[in-house]
Design a protein around this motif. Structure first.
Motif, mmCIF file in Angstrom:
data_model
loop_
_atom_site.group_PDB
_atom_site.id
_atom_site.type_symbol
_atom_site.label_atom_id
_atom_site.label_comp_id
_atom_site.label_asym_id
_atom_site.label_seq_id
_atom_site.Cartn_x
_atom_site.Cartn_y
_atom_site.Cartn_z
ATOM 1 N N ASN A 136 0.671 -1.178 0.087
ATOM 2 C CA ASN A 136 -0.063 0.569 -0.042
ATOM 3 C C ASN A 136 1.097 1.554 -0.155
ATOM 4 O O ASN A 136 1.870 1.057 0.766
ATOM 5 C CB ASN A 136 -0.684 0.135 1.658
ATOM 6 C CG ASN A 136 -2.065 -0.972 1.107
ATOM 7 O OD1 ASN A 136 -2.075 -1.439 0.100
ATOM 8 N ND2 ASN A 136 -2.455 -1.875 2.050
ATOM 9 N N LYS B 10 -2.631 8.146 -3.458
ATOM 10 C CA LYS B 10 -3.003 6.262 -2.444
ATOM 11 C C LYS B 10 -2.419 5.515 -3.651
ATOM 12 O O LYS B 10 -3.604 5.097 -4.288
ATOM 13 C CB LYS B 10 -3.871 6.898 -1.807
ATOM 14 C CG LYS B 10 -3.647 7.875 -0.324
ATOM 15 C CD LYS B 10 -5.572 7.775 0.755
ATOM 16 C CE LYS B 10 -5.047 8.355 1.524
ATOM 17 N NZ LYS B 10 -3.997 8.192 2.392
ATOM 18 N N ARG C 175 -3.076 0.509 -3.570
ATOM 19 C CA ARG C 175 -3.165 0.154 -2.987
ATOM 20 C C ARG C 175 -2.883 -1.310 -3.549
ATOM 21 O O ARG C 175 -3.853 -1.723 -4.000
ATOM 22 C CB ARG C 175 -5.485 -0.097 -1.826
ATOM 23 C CG ARG C 175 -5.490 0.768 -1.263
ATOM 24 C CD ARG C 175 -5.220 0.830 -0.243
ATOM 25 N NE ARG C 175 -5.349 1.729 0.981
ATOM 26 C CZ ARG C 175 -5.144 3.096 1.174
ATOM 27 N NH1 ARG C 175 -3.656 3.091 0.607
ATOM 28 N NH2 ARG C 175 -5.447 3.633 2.237
ATOM 29 N N THR C 176 -2.243 -2.349 -2.673
ATOM 30 C CA THR C 176 -1.613 -3.547 -3.387
ATOM 31 C C THR C 176 -1.936 -3.322 -4.690
ATOM 32 O O THR C 176 -1.894 -4.252 -5.757
ATOM 33 C CB THR C 176 -3.102 -5.255 -3.595
ATOM 34 O OG1 THR C 176 -4.592 -4.467 -4.084
ATOM 35 C CG2 THR C 176 -3.970 -5.200 -1.951
ATOM 36 N N ARG D 112 2.073 -5.025 2.555
ATOM 37 C CA ARG D 112 0.774 -6.164 2.601
ATOM 38 C C ARG D 112 0.662 -7.296 2.436
ATOM 39 O O ARG D 112 -0.459 -8.150 2.473
ATOM 40 C CB ARG D 112 -0.588 -4.894 2.457
ATOM 41 C CG ARG D 112 -0.761 -3.696 2.906
ATOM 42 C CD ARG D 112 -1.192 -3.961 4.666
ATOM 43 N NE ARG D 112 -1.223 -2.730 5.411
ATOM 44 C CZ ARG D 112 -1.287 -2.821 6.359
ATOM 45 N NH1 ARG D 112 -1.132 -3.848 7.491
ATOM 46 N NH2 ARG D 112 -1.733 -2.238 7.172
#
Length: 216
Positions: free
Chosen positions: A151, A168, A170-171, A194
């Motif tokens: 992340n 931002k 994520r993954t 993550r």
């Protein structure tokens, strides 16, 4: 049950009648081909009827559009050398230009990076890298992970207490782009691993900044 009576031999069409009907159908199809289809599709109008009906003009437009489309497809596949532009529609000249480009064009050098940082993050571990920048300054960047995913948060902290988040993620395993400072201060990336495997991150930067520092 009622069955339709079979026609008698006298009621059946003769060979002459069948041949005449076939000839009439062929003649009608030929007339339609010459007066309608050829003018409307190919701008071929031997009788002049197509132009009277406006069909020849339609065919001319279709042929022109088809030629332009074929020419555009050929041109789009060729990067033409400045000052050596062949005439539109000259396929031989375009192909020659493409061959010359492939043979003589030098490879473009890779973008030169000013700094490169390598980080290894265990599962759940985080890291943060910042660039010290003035308002309006721009830096280019690219980062990538060798495996797994992280992340990320591209953000800035101002010298006068300002803060902002530019992006931002994520993954994800990579990102590239430009960062333009919204104010004087430190601007950069926060990553957290993550995934369930160690991740090695490589960050490359260049542009307008006075310092690159790791703050976490």
């Amino acid at each position: 049950m009622y069955n339709t009576d079979m026609p008698t031999r006298a009621e059946l069409p003769t060979t002459t009648q069948l041949l005449r009907s076939t000839a009439i159908a062929i003649a009608g199809a030929a007339v339609l081909l010459v007066t309608i289809v050829l003018p409307a599709e190919y701008a071929v109008d031997p009788t002049g009827v197509g132009r009277v009906l406006g069909l020849t003009q339609m065919g001319e437009i279709k042929q022109q559009l088809a030629a332009e489309a074929a020419n555009d497809d050929l041109i789009s596949a060729v990067t033409i050398v400045e000052g050596e532009v062949p005439l539109a529609g000259d396929a031989t000249a375009l192909q020659s230009a493409a061959a010359s480009m492939n043979a003589a064009a030098p490879e473009q050098p890779a973008a030169a990076w000013r700094d490169e940082v390598t980080l290894t993050l265990a599962p759940g571990e985080a890291a943060e890298i910042k660039l010290v920048m003035k308002r309006g300054e721009t830096a280019r960047y690219e980062w990538r992970a060798d495996q797994g995913h992280v992340n990320s948060d591209l953000h800035g902290d101002g010298t006068s207490g300002q803060s902002t988040s530019y992006r931002k993620g994520r993954t994800e395993a990579s990102d590239t782009g430009e960062l333009t400072a919204a104010f004087d201060g430190s601007h950069g990336w926060f990553w957290r691993n993550r995934s369930d495997v160690p991740v090695t991150l490589v960050l490359q930067t260049s542009g307008d900044y006075s310092q690159l520092k790791r703050v976490l």
